[in-house]
Write a protein that holds these residues in place. Structure first.
Motif, mmCIF file in Angstrom:
data_model
loop_
_atom_site.group_PDB
_atom_site.id
_atom_site.type_symbol
_atom_site.label_atom_id
_atom_site.label_comp_id
_atom_site.label_asym_id
_atom_site.label_seq_id
_atom_site.Cartn_x
_atom_site.Cartn_y
_atom_site.Cartn_z
ATOM 1 N N LEU A 18 -13.546 13.747 58.307
ATOM 2 C CA LEU A 18 -12.149 13.166 59.066
ATOM 3 C C LEU A 18 -12.090 13.324 60.489
ATOM 4 O O LEU A 18 -11.174 12.855 61.201
ATOM 5 C CB LEU A 18 -11.166 13.815 58.236
ATOM 6 C CG LEU A 18 -10.707 13.494 56.578
ATOM 7 C CD1 LEU A 18 -9.972 14.015 55.933
ATOM 8 C CD2 LEU A 18 -10.646 11.877 56.573
ATOM 9 N N SER A 36 -12.103 11.164 63.408
ATOM 10 C CA SER A 36 -13.301 9.992 63.062
ATOM 11 C C SER A 36 -12.677 8.841 63.073
ATOM 12 O O SER A 36 -11.503 8.646 62.707
ATOM 13 C CB SER A 36 -14.282 10.581 61.979
ATOM 14 O OG SER A 36 -13.272 10.337 60.896
ATOM 15 N N LYS A 37 -13.572 7.709 62.689
ATOM 16 C CA LYS A 37 -13.141 6.513 62.647
ATOM 17 C C LYS A 37 -12.110 6.477 61.026
ATOM 18 O O LYS A 37 -11.420 5.716 60.864
ATOM 19 C CB LYS A 37 -14.336 5.385 62.186
ATOM 20 C CG LYS A 37 -14.722 5.118 63.630
ATOM 21 C CD LYS A 37 -16.113 3.862 63.301
ATOM 22 C CE LYS A 37 -16.535 3.667 64.832
ATOM 23 N NZ LYS A 37 -17.503 2.475 64.552
ATOM 24 N N ILE A 38 -12.909 6.977 60.032
ATOM 25 C CA ILE A 38 -12.234 7.152 59.035
ATOM 26 C C ILE A 38 -11.081 7.815 58.907
ATOM 27 O O ILE A 38 -9.802 7.709 58.303
ATOM 28 C CB ILE A 38 -13.229 7.533 57.782
ATOM 29 C CG1 ILE A 38 -12.532 7.190 56.116
ATOM 30 C CG2 ILE A 38 -13.351 9.126 57.774
ATOM 31 C CD1 ILE A 38 -12.336 5.791 55.901
ATOM 32 N N HIS A 40 -8.998 8.103 61.595
ATOM 33 C CA HIS A 40 -8.061 7.163 62.484
ATOM 34 C C HIS A 40 -7.198 6.535 61.072
ATOM 35 O O HIS A 40 -6.031 6.149 61.175
ATOM 36 C CB HIS A 40 -8.507 6.447 63.341
ATOM 37 C CG HIS A 40 -8.538 6.956 64.383
ATOM 38 N ND1 HIS A 40 -7.578 7.374 65.285
ATOM 39 C CD2 HIS A 40 -9.556 7.358 65.174
ATOM 40 C CE1 HIS A 40 -7.966 7.928 66.528
ATOM 41 N NE2 HIS A 40 -9.150 8.097 66.397
ATOM 42 N N LYS A 41 -7.950 6.216 60.155
ATOM 43 C CA LYS A 41 -7.235 5.136 59.007
ATOM 44 C C LYS A 41 -5.979 5.826 58.037
ATOM 45 O O LYS A 41 -5.107 5.492 57.859
ATOM 46 C CB LYS A 41 -8.308 4.656 57.998
ATOM 47 C CG LYS A 41 -9.246 3.727 58.754
ATOM 48 C CD LYS A 41 -10.318 3.272 57.707
ATOM 49 C CE LYS A 41 -11.254 2.374 58.353
ATOM 50 N NZ LYS A 41 -11.118 0.877 57.774
ATOM 51 N N PHE A 42 -6.358 7.292 58.250
ATOM 52 C CA PHE A 42 -5.080 8.163 57.769
ATOM 53 C C PHE A 42 -3.937 8.020 58.676
ATOM 54 O O PHE A 42 -2.694 8.572 58.013
ATOM 55 C CB PHE A 42 -5.879 9.437 57.286
ATOM 56 C CG PHE A 42 -6.491 9.597 56.241
ATOM 57 C CD1 PHE A 42 -5.674 10.023 55.171
ATOM 58 C CD2 PHE A 42 -7.828 9.783 56.403
ATOM 59 C CE1 PHE A 42 -6.466 10.138 54.111
ATOM 60 C CE2 PHE A 42 -8.445 9.871 55.097
ATOM 61 C CZ PHE A 42 -7.896 9.865 53.893
ATOM 62 N N GLU A 43 -3.807 7.598 59.762
ATOM 63 C CA GLU A 43 -2.642 7.775 60.641
ATOM 64 C C GLU A 43 -1.447 7.041 60.145
ATOM 65 O O GLU A 43 -0.323 7.359 60.100
ATOM 66 C CB GLU A 43 -2.847 7.204 61.885
ATOM 67 C CG GLU A 43 -3.735 8.065 62.947
ATOM 68 C CD GLU A 43 -4.076 7.663 64.217
ATOM 69 O OE1 GLU A 43 -3.824 8.245 65.193
ATOM 70 O OE2 GLU A 43 -4.793 6.562 64.085
ATOM 71 N N LYS A 44 -1.843 5.870 59.444
ATOM 72 C CA LYS A 44 -0.810 4.860 58.858
ATOM 73 C C LYS A 44 -0.178 5.723 57.371
ATOM 74 O O LYS A 44 1.209 5.545 57.318
ATOM 75 C CB LYS A 44 -1.411 3.552 58.432
ATOM 76 C CG LYS A 44 -1.871 2.654 59.395
ATOM 77 C CD LYS A 44 -2.537 1.429 59.160
ATOM 78 C CE LYS A 44 -2.941 0.754 60.244
ATOM 79 N NZ LYS A 44 -3.631 -0.677 59.986
ATOM 80 N N VAL A 45 -1.122 6.368 56.632
ATOM 81 C CA VAL A 45 -0.687 7.011 55.548
ATOM 82 C C VAL A 45 0.189 8.103 55.990
ATOM 83 O O VAL A 45 1.318 8.231 55.300
ATOM 84 C CB VAL A 45 -1.911 7.400 54.798
ATOM 85 C CG1 VAL A 45 -1.574 8.233 53.629
ATOM 86 C CG2 VAL A 45 -2.732 6.210 54.285
#
Length: 74
Positions: A18, A36-38, A40-45
């Motif tokens: 992460l 990490s790239k993945i 950053h995907k948690f930012e919306k969550v």
């Protein structure tokens, strides 16, 4: 949070992919962490969880105020 706890959590997040850790060969030692790239995907969550958490706090404050007659700051 202690330095040991923070260090342990950062290592776990790095192991899970992460965050990315950059260590610089300097004195004093310098370390930088970034998502990490993945990660950053948690930012919306996390943003949605923040909204939900704030709404729930408001709900609980209103509920408490209605049963006790007290008002809590939002």
């Amino acid at each position: 949070m202690t330095h040991t706890t923070l260090s342990r959590q950062l290592k776990a997040l790095e192991k899970d992919g992460l965050i990315v850790c950059r260590v610089y060969s300097e004195i004093p030692p310098k370390v930088e962490y970034e998502l990490s790239k993945i990660g950053h995907k948690f930012e919306k969550v996390l943003a949605v969880l923040e909204v939900l958490g704030n709404e729930y706090i408001d709900f609980m404050n209103q509920r408490q105020a209605s049963t006790t007659g007290e008002n809590f700051p939002a």
